[in-house]
Design an enzyme around this catalytic site. Structure first.
Site, PDB file in Angstrom:
ATOM      1  N   ASP A 200       0.242  -2.118   0.232  1.00  0.00           N
ATOM      2  CA  ASP A 200       0.312   0.197   0.244  1.00  0.00           C
ATOM      3  C   ASP A 200       0.552   1.122  -0.079  1.00  0.00           C
ATOM      4  OD1 ASP A 200      -2.247   1.130   0.512  1.00  0.00           O
ATOM      5  OD2 ASP A 200      -1.568   2.230   2.515  1.00  0.00           O
ATOM      6  N   ASP A 328     -10.202   0.768  -4.325  1.00  0.00           N
ATOM      7  CA  ASP A 328     -10.664   2.348  -4.496  1.00  0.00           C
ATOM      8  C   ASP A 328     -10.618   3.465  -5.731  1.00  0.00           C
ATOM      9  OD1 ASP A 328      -8.873   2.974  -1.862  1.00  0.00           O
ATOM     10  OD2 ASP A 328      -7.120   2.583  -2.922  1.00  0.00           O
TER      11      ASP A 328
END
Length: 554
Positions: A200, A328
């Site tokens: 991430d 996302d």
């Protein structure tokens, strides 16, 4: 070009909270995933990328981790994880974990210690700065989720940096002890038998020592030049590779916001000794009049130009990650295709064709293989995502825009579009849970669900299944070079792939209108590898139907 298993794999992303609930509490869990492994085996995928399942207060749905070596209570236990890993491996499916090490939760034991005092041994695990004065933070940087990137802490009268939520303080990677703690944790997971890491916001781990004001963008300044692709990011990733990654047969993919093709070769070059591949976001970045918030589609010429540049410039030098959507991003068929009932299935198949025929490793986000769509949000109360909630407040409720101006933009791009529950069947709550789901189920689940599609040979699901099978049978789909055609067309995305004596022609109509096309001479009479219509391709001049896609092979 080096041949590896992760280049040849097809990866399926699971967002555990929304995938399958096994105990009726309305939240997806590890046993839910275990119960659906045969579905994934039937689809044909090779790898599961598991969004975070670690212990977390869930300020940002698991991307705020309070214990890297424990499982979130809502998701189950470490025994449940071990069972998932074993049963996935039994089916030939690998498990890639989400590694979130730019920041932790503010409830992580490191941060709880760090904020106790300025001389605490863990103080330097995070980034603390004096304010300009008692009311003003160290600089004007804004957080990705709105508001200042600095949070004042009364205990020591200092500010800590959080590029995301204030409950996600950034780790100080310049501290060697931080890096070693992270490497020890990664080694622990590798020894457990996992098959890799999706990292991430890994391009943000190194910050400059100077932290001046950023260029003002609205209410706050841009931290990008000081926190993204920072001075030591490659040094630290090479150290991570040498210490951990190189010792295991695993795959790594880095989420690298703001990455260019040149930077991608540094992060993931064939000989970079850092990562295997990166996610670039140029083709999904919306630069609307309200930042990322826009309801406008990217022109096809721009989309093609971006994807073609990545195909050409990485060929033989680094490896592409191929994706339309993820946790996302909004749903692919609503964003790049056409989710109106008459076009949803055919445009979903067209998008699948276009992506899976490119060079790189394809990523399928849960429900994409069913053609799941964006959610029909009715009010701000429908949102669960911290980014969407904060954005509505900042831009609309307490900001310059009316609800009517902002609503089409936030509903088009909200991350919650991807986070509605997986649609398994046409029973209540789409078969996701027997309880009350943590976020609303898309009301179109009675038409769009896995049970209906797995039993329909013409479904979007079976089209994905066929594409995955074709990839195993045709190395040209994996390793062939890429050449675009008709680059100025606003309707057609056309390209060839070539490997030795084999050649593919991929033609995709991205419009809801018919489009004329002249098949290149060498492909006239070629065999059709896959098509999403009943059309024939035995003559040079053809008319493509709306959202038609086909691939010819010689």
């Amino acid at each position: 070009m080096n041949k590896t298993w992760w280049k040849e794999a097809v990866i399926y992303q699971i967002y555990p909270r929304s995938f399958m609930d096994s105990n009726g509490d309305g939240i997806g869990d590890l046993q839910g995933i275990v119960s659906r492994l045969d579905y994934l085996k039937y689809l044909g995928i090779d790898v599961i990328w598991l969004s975070p399942v670690y212990q977390s207060p869930n300020d940002d749905n698991g991307y705020d981790i309070s214990d890297y070596q424990a499982i979130m209570d809502e998701f189950g236990t470490m025994e449940d994880f071990d069972e998932l890993l074993a049963k996935a491996h039994d089916r030939g499916i690998r498990i890639v974990m989400d590694l979130v090490v730019n920041h932790t939760s503010d409830e992580h034991k490191w941060f709880l210690e760090s904020k106790k005092s300025k001389d605490n041994p863990y103080r330097d695990y995070y980034i603390w700065r004096e304010g300009q004065n008692e009311q003003a933070p160290p600089n004007n940087w804004g957080s990705c989720f709105g508001g200042s990137a600095w949070q004042y802490d009364e205990a020591t009268s200092m500010y800590y940096l959080h590029l995301f939520s204030k409950k996600q303080p950034d780790l100080n990677w310049d501290n060697k002890e931080v890096r070693q703690s992270v490497y020890d944790m990664m080694t622990w997971w590798c020894e457990k038998g996992i098959d890799g890491f999706r990292m991430d916001v890994i391009s943000m781990i190194s910050k400059t020592s100077e932290m001046p004001d950023g260029k003002a963008e609205g209410l706050y300044g841009d931290f990008g030049p000081y926190c993204i692709h920072g001075p030591n990011v490659h040094k630290y990733l090479q150290e991570m590779n040498e210490t951990v990654l190189s010792k295991y047969d695993i795959m790594t993919v880095g989420e690298t916001a703001g990455v260019t093709t040149e930077l991608a070769k540094q992060y993931a070059g064939e000989d970079a000794r850092e990562l295997n591949m990166v996610f670039q976001f140029e083709h999904v970045e919306g630069n609307g009049k309200y930042g990322k918030w826009t309801d406008q589609k990217m022109p096809l010429t721009m989309l093609k130009k971006t994807l073609s540049r990545w195909q050409r410039e990485l060929h033989g030098k680094a490896w592409n990650s191929l994706f339309w959507d993820n946790h996302d991003q909004p749903r692919a068929v609503s964003r790049f295709g056409d989710d109106r009932p008459m076009f949803r299935e055919i445009s979903a198949k067209m998008l699948a064709t276009c992506l899976h025929m490119l060079q790189g490793t394809p990523y399928i986000y849960q429900g994409e293989e069913l053609g799941m769509t964006n959610y029909p949000f009715q009010s701000p109360d429908d949102f669960r995502d911290i980014e969407s909630i904060n954005a509505y407040s900042q831009w609309c409720a307490n900001g310059p825009l009316s609800h009517e101006e902002f609503w089409p933009c936030i509903t088009a791009k909200s991350r919650d579009n991807a986070r509605t529950p997986m649609q398994w069947d046409d029973t209540e709550n789409a078969g996701f849970t027997t309880g009350t789901p943590w976020i609303s189920v898309n009301p179109n689940y009675k038409e769009i669900n896995a049970k209906a599609e797995t039993s329909d040979p013409d479904s979007v699901f079976h089209y994905y299944k066929k594409l995955i099978a074709l990839r195993r049978e045709n190395p040209v789909m994996i390793y062939g070079s890429y050449e675009p055609l008709l680059e100025d067309s606003e309707e057609l995305f056309v390209y060839t792939r070539t490997l030795d004596l084999e050649k593919l022609l991929t033609v995709c109509n991205f419009s809801d209108k018919e489009a004329s096309f002249t098949i290149p001479y060498e492909f006239v009479g070629a065999g059709c590898l896959i098509s999403n219509t009943e059309n024939t391709y035995d003559k040079a001049e053809i008319t493509l139907r709306p959202y038609e896609a086909f691939v010819l092979k010689i």
